[in-house]
Design an enzyme around this catalytic site. Sequence first.
Site, PDB file in Angstrom:
ATOM      1  N   THR A 140       0.850  -1.193   0.000  1.00  0.00           N
ATOM      2  CA  THR A 140       0.000   0.000   0.000  1.00  0.00           C
ATOM      3  C   THR A 140       0.885   1.242   0.000  1.00  0.00           C
ATOM      4  O   THR A 140       2.039   1.209   0.437  1.00  0.00           O
ATOM      5  CB  THR A 140      -0.942   0.032   1.213  1.00  0.00           C
ATOM      6  OG1 THR A 140      -0.187   0.261   2.414  1.00  0.00           O
ATOM      7  CG2 THR A 140      -1.724  -1.269   1.341  1.00  0.00           C
ATOM      8  N   GLY A 141       0.337   2.352  -0.507  1.00  0.00           N
ATOM      9  CA  GLY A 141       1.151   3.555  -0.606  1.00  0.00           C
ATOM     10  C   GLY A 141       2.323   3.354  -1.538  1.00  0.00           C
ATOM     11  O   GLY A 141       3.421   3.851  -1.278  1.00  0.00           O
ATOM     12  N   SER A 192       4.161   6.404  -4.910  1.00  0.00           N
ATOM     13  CA  SER A 192       5.068   7.540  -4.777  1.00  0.00           C
ATOM     14  C   SER A 192       6.015   7.308  -3.610  1.00  0.00           C
ATOM     15  O   SER A 192       5.836   6.365  -2.828  1.00  0.00           O
ATOM     16  CB  SER A 192       4.291   8.851  -4.555  1.00  0.00           C
ATOM     17  OG  SER A 192       3.570   8.801  -3.338  1.00  0.00           O
ATOM     18  N   GLY A 193       7.019   8.179  -3.492  1.00  0.00           N
ATOM     19  CA  GLY A 193       7.929   8.130  -2.349  1.00  0.00           C
ATOM     20  C   GLY A 193       8.640   6.809  -2.204  1.00  0.00           C
ATOM     21  O   GLY A 193       9.009   6.144  -3.178  1.00  0.00           O
ATOM     22  N   TYR A 248      -0.934  12.471  13.983  1.00  0.00           N
ATOM     23  CA  TYR A 248      -0.007  11.608  13.236  1.00  0.00           C
ATOM     24  C   TYR A 248       0.804  10.735  14.191  1.00  0.00           C
ATOM     25  O   TYR A 248       0.965   9.527  13.964  1.00  0.00           O
ATOM     26  CB  TYR A 248       0.922  12.463  12.378  1.00  0.00           C
ATOM     27  CG  TYR A 248       1.878  11.667  11.540  1.00  0.00           C
ATOM     28  CD1 TYR A 248       1.437  10.944  10.430  1.00  0.00           C
ATOM     29  CD2 TYR A 248       3.229  11.621  11.857  1.00  0.00           C
ATOM     30  CE1 TYR A 248       2.324  10.203   9.665  1.00  0.00           C
ATOM     31  CE2 TYR A 248       4.126  10.883  11.092  1.00  0.00           C
ATOM     32  CZ  TYR A 248       3.667  10.183   9.989  1.00  0.00           C
ATOM     33  OH  TYR A 248       4.547   9.435   9.234  1.00  0.00           O
TER      34      TYR A 248
END
Length: 291
Positions: A14-15, A18-19, A168
């Site tokens: 997941t995610g 990008s990055g 966060y």
Amino acid sequence: MERTDSDDPTVLLTGGTSGIGAIAARTLAERGATVAVVGRDEDKGTRLADELTGSTGGTVRFHRADLATQDAVRRLAEEVTATYDRLDVLVHNAGLSRQDHTITDDGIELTFAVNHLAPYLLTHELMDPLRATPGARVVVTASGVHRRGELALDDVRLEDGYEPLDAYARSKLANVAFTLELADRLDGEDIVANCFHPGFVPSTALFRDASLRTRLFTRIAAVVPGIGTTPETGADRLVELATAPEYGRRSGGYVGSDGPEEPAPAATDPDRRERLWNVSADLVGIDPDWP
């Protein structure tokens, strides 16, 4: 949807558009893995999957999902189960930091929903394919900022004051506590669970929804030498936990910049971990007596 049938390892990431996620996807695909990349942007994800499949020895497929909603998490799990014949590594790398106090359609504060509840629920929904794959791994992208977090389980919606960094930090503390609790509950099974701190990576899209002040700081940090960690370094840590033999034998670990280290006491406390587990189960509507 065509189902895969291969001896090559399958990694759900997941995610991954990008990055550090996109860099890790490339590295894993170059090593011959089948990589299921999850993200919200259909065009971006499809382009990445096509480019990596064409330029590496692996197979990369894109799966669109907005992990803010529990229905989307469940649909993703169904799609993955129907598409792949194995699941060697489940990597929870998606994350966000939102400036505004936002409540999801499920009634959950958004940062907590995406960063913690989505990994919790997706792991639950994918336990069968994980169990069916010898030596399966669960890898969670946490953060060193978990050390300043408080779980605040009596106020999961953060109605009593909202501060983006605190929200966060809470979600990252929950990541670590969840990983350690999962590892304990899987003791004796052929599945390991570990989490890691990727470093402060200012050039990623993590802070795209943060305050203007935070976005300006991260932009400066991305170009000033000596501040933060490169995305490549963070991706290397992710790939290491997903593939290195030593992390196939170790479970319940938190890996920092210099290797395994002790996380915050709030993450290791058995009572707090159990309460987080039970509250999370209630929030997503599942029996807490899993796995």
